[in-house]
Design a protein around this motif. Structure first.
Motif, PDB file in Angstrom:
ATOM      1  N   THR A  32       0.611  -0.984   0.072  1.00  0.00           N
ATOM      2  CA  THR A  32      -0.130   0.028  -0.315  1.00  0.00           C
ATOM      3  C   THR A  32       1.124   1.337   0.678  1.00  0.00           C
ATOM      4  OG1 THR A  32      -0.109  -0.385   2.512  1.00  0.00           O
ATOM      5  CG2 THR A  32      -2.176  -1.337   1.399  1.00  0.00           C
ATOM      6  N   GLY A  33       2.378   1.083  -0.179  1.00  0.00           N
ATOM      7  CA  GLY A  33       2.990   1.795   0.632  1.00  0.00           C
ATOM      8  C   GLY A  33       3.647   2.569  -1.060  1.00  0.00           C
ATOM      9  N   PRO A  34       4.918   3.585  -0.739  1.00  0.00           N
ATOM     10  CA  PRO A  34       5.815   3.729  -2.402  1.00  0.00           C
ATOM     11  C   PRO A  34       6.248   2.193  -3.364  1.00  0.00           C
ATOM     12  CG  PRO A  34       6.681   4.177  -0.459  1.00  0.00           C
ATOM     13  CD  PRO A  34       5.614   3.779   0.410  1.00  0.00           C
ATOM     14  N   ASP A  35       6.533   2.365  -4.231  1.00  0.00           N
ATOM     15  CA  ASP A  35       6.957   0.884  -4.732  1.00  0.00           C
ATOM     16  C   ASP A  35       9.026   0.721  -4.603  1.00  0.00           C
ATOM     17  OD1 ASP A  35       9.153   0.045  -6.936  1.00  0.00           O
ATOM     18  OD2 ASP A  35       7.512  -0.708  -7.195  1.00  0.00           O
ATOM     19  N   ASP A  36       8.907  -0.156  -3.821  1.00  0.00           N
ATOM     20  CA  ASP A  36      10.432  -0.572  -3.001  1.00  0.00           C
ATOM     21  C   ASP A  36      11.492  -0.245  -4.109  1.00  0.00           C
ATOM     22  OD1 ASP A  36      11.574  -0.708  -0.853  1.00  0.00           O
ATOM     23  OD2 ASP A  36      12.718  -2.270  -2.217  1.00  0.00           O
ATOM     24  N   TYR A  37      11.446  -1.268  -4.849  1.00  0.00           N
ATOM     25  CA  TYR A  37      12.822  -0.727  -5.943  1.00  0.00           C
ATOM     26  C   TYR A  37      12.923   0.629  -6.806  1.00  0.00           C
ATOM     27  CZ  TYR A  37      15.602  -2.870  -9.848  1.00  0.00           C
ATOM     28  OH  TYR A  37      16.484  -3.459 -10.604  1.00  0.00           O
ATOM     29  N   LEU A  38      11.444   1.114  -7.006  1.00  0.00           N
ATOM     30  CA  LEU A  38      11.761   2.863  -7.004  1.00  0.00           C
ATOM     31  C   LEU A  38      12.320   3.433  -5.890  1.00  0.00           C
ATOM     32  CD1 LEU A  38       9.008   2.927  -9.245  1.00  0.00           C
ATOM     33  CD2 LEU A  38      11.586   2.772 -10.203  1.00  0.00           C
ATOM     34  N   ALA A  44      11.378  -1.766   7.958  1.00  0.00           N
ATOM     35  CA  ALA A  44      11.171  -1.751   9.524  1.00  0.00           C
ATOM     36  C   ALA A  44       9.438  -3.146   9.730  1.00  0.00           C
ATOM     37  CB  ALA A  44      11.591  -1.462  10.617  1.00  0.00           C
ATOM     38  N   ALA A  45       8.669  -1.664   9.100  1.00  0.00           N
ATOM     39  CA  ALA A  45       7.347  -2.149   9.148  1.00  0.00           C
ATOM     40  C   ALA A  45       6.667  -3.306   8.372  1.00  0.00           C
ATOM     41  CB  ALA A  45       5.857  -1.115   8.363  1.00  0.00           C
ATOM     42  N   TRP A  46       7.391  -4.134   7.588  1.00  0.00           N
ATOM     43  CA  TRP A  46       6.899  -5.175   7.251  1.00  0.00           C
ATOM     44  C   TRP A  46       7.606  -6.655   7.724  1.00  0.00           C
ATOM     45  CZ3 TRP A  46      10.942  -4.604   1.649  1.00  0.00           C
ATOM     46  CH2 TRP A  46       9.996  -3.388   1.377  1.00  0.00           C
ATOM     47  N   PRO A  47       6.400  -6.913   7.453  1.00  0.00           N
ATOM     48  CA  PRO A  47       6.263  -8.668   8.274  1.00  0.00           C
ATOM     49  C   PRO A  47       7.082  -9.474   8.345  1.00  0.00           C
ATOM     50  CG  PRO A  47       4.278  -8.692   7.666  1.00  0.00           C
ATOM     51  CD  PRO A  47       4.988  -7.269   7.084  1.00  0.00           C
ATOM     52  N   CYS A  48       7.853  -9.400   7.330  1.00  0.00           N
ATOM     53  CA  CYS A  48       9.105 -10.246   7.038  1.00  0.00           C
ATOM     54  C   CYS A  48      10.269  -9.490   7.253  1.00  0.00           C
ATOM     55  CB  CYS A  48       8.740 -10.479   5.305  1.00  0.00           C
ATOM     56  SG  CYS A  48       9.369  -9.472   4.063  1.00  0.00           S
ATOM     57  N   THR A  49       9.843  -8.505   7.120  1.00  0.00           N
ATOM     58  CA  THR A  49      11.495  -7.665   7.758  1.00  0.00           C
ATOM     59  C   THR A  49      11.750  -8.351  10.260  1.00  0.00           C
ATOM     60  OG1 THR A  49      11.717  -6.217   6.848  1.00  0.00           O
ATOM     61  CG2 THR A  49      12.465  -5.905   8.644  1.00  0.00           C
ATOM     62  N   ARG A  50      10.701  -7.770  10.486  1.00  0.00           N
ATOM     63  CA  ARG A  50      10.201  -8.590  11.694  1.00  0.00           C
ATOM     64  C   ARG A  50      10.827  -9.826  11.826  1.00  0.00           C
ATOM     65  NH1 ARG A  50       6.059  -5.206  11.223  1.00  0.00           N
ATOM     66  NH2 ARG A  50       4.255  -6.770  11.191  1.00  0.00           N
ATOM     67  N   PRO A  60      19.377   6.013   3.049  1.00  0.00           N
ATOM     68  CA  PRO A  60      19.628   4.754   3.510  1.00  0.00           C
ATOM     69  C   PRO A  60      18.623   4.629   5.060  1.00  0.00           C
ATOM     70  CG  PRO A  60      21.137   5.100   2.966  1.00  0.00           C
ATOM     71  CD  PRO A  60      20.302   6.933   3.456  1.00  0.00           C
ATOM     72  N   GLU A  61      18.374   5.342   5.844  1.00  0.00           N
ATOM     73  CA  GLU A  61      17.974   5.296   7.359  1.00  0.00           C
ATOM     74  C   GLU A  61      16.120   5.652   6.323  1.00  0.00           C
ATOM     75  OE1 GLU A  61      20.506   7.990   6.881  1.00  0.00           O
ATOM     76  OE2 GLU A  61      21.256   7.239   7.562  1.00  0.00           O
ATOM     77  N   GLN A  62      15.532   6.220   5.860  1.00  0.00           N
ATOM     78  CA  GLN A  62      14.189   6.019   5.483  1.00  0.00           C
ATOM     79  C   GLN A  62      13.893   4.789   4.627  1.00  0.00           C
ATOM     80  OE1 GLN A  62      14.482   9.441   2.648  1.00  0.00           O
ATOM     81  NE2 GLN A  62      13.359  10.425   4.448  1.00  0.00           N
ATOM     82  N   THR A  63      14.841   4.175   4.385  1.00  0.00           N
ATOM     83  CA  THR A  63      14.921   2.681   3.336  1.00  0.00           C
ATOM     84  C   THR A  63      14.525   1.774   4.549  1.00  0.00           C
ATOM     85  OG1 THR A  63      15.147   3.516   1.204  1.00  0.00           O
ATOM     86  CG2 THR A  63      15.122   0.918   1.948  1.00  0.00           C
ATOM     87  N   GLU A  64      15.417   2.160   5.891  1.00  0.00           N
ATOM     88  CA  GLU A  64      15.525   1.394   6.618  1.00  0.00           C
ATOM     89  C   GLU A  64      13.944   1.302   7.585  1.00  0.00           C
ATOM     90  OE1 GLU A  64      18.207  -0.065  10.182  1.00  0.00           O
ATOM     91  OE2 GLU A  64      19.806   0.942   8.804  1.00  0.00           O
ATOM     92  N   ARG A  65      13.419   2.623   7.834  1.00  0.00           N
ATOM     93  CA  ARG A  65      12.687   2.165   8.537  1.00  0.00           C
ATOM     94  C   ARG A  65      11.007   2.137   7.763  1.00  0.00           C
ATOM     95  NH1 ARG A  65      14.563   7.765   9.883  1.00  0.00           N
ATOM     96  NH2 ARG A  65      13.179   9.120   8.149  1.00  0.00           N
TER      97      ARG A  65
END
Length: 90
Positions: free
Chosen positions: A48-54, A69-75, A61-66
């Motif tokens: 539902t958010g922005p396209d990760d690849y783009l 971090a909300a993705w269940p697979c990251t947790r 890098p900090e914005q990408t990491e944050r």
């Protein structure tokens, strides 16, 4: 309790990272109606958010990491480590 080896944990972590990575990740919903093989897809804010690849090309890098971090697979991936020896409570 199931016991796992360091190699098994690393294989699981690598499989999880490969599954969710790239311009067309395997967890992305496809078909008509759209369906995803990922059991976490329904709760994942990735779709539902922005396209990760783009987005990684425009974010720090900090914005990408944050954001990731909300993705269940990251947790889930954060819980996997070579120190993990047991799967289950306690």
């Amino acid at each position: 309790m199931a016991r796992v080896s360091e190699d098994e944990v690393l294989l699981l972590w690598r499989a999880l990272m490969a599954y969710r990575s790239g311009p067309r990740p395997a967890c992305q919903a496809t078909g008509k109606p759209p369906r995803s093989p990922c059991p976490l897809h329904g709760q994942c804010p990735r779709w539902t958010g922005p396209d990760d690849y783009l987005a990684i090309m425009e974010e720090t890098p900090e914005q990408t990491e944050r954001r990731r971090a909300a993705w269940p697979c990251t947790r889930l991936a954060d819980l996997l480590s070579p120190e993990l020896r047991r799967i289950g409570p306690g």
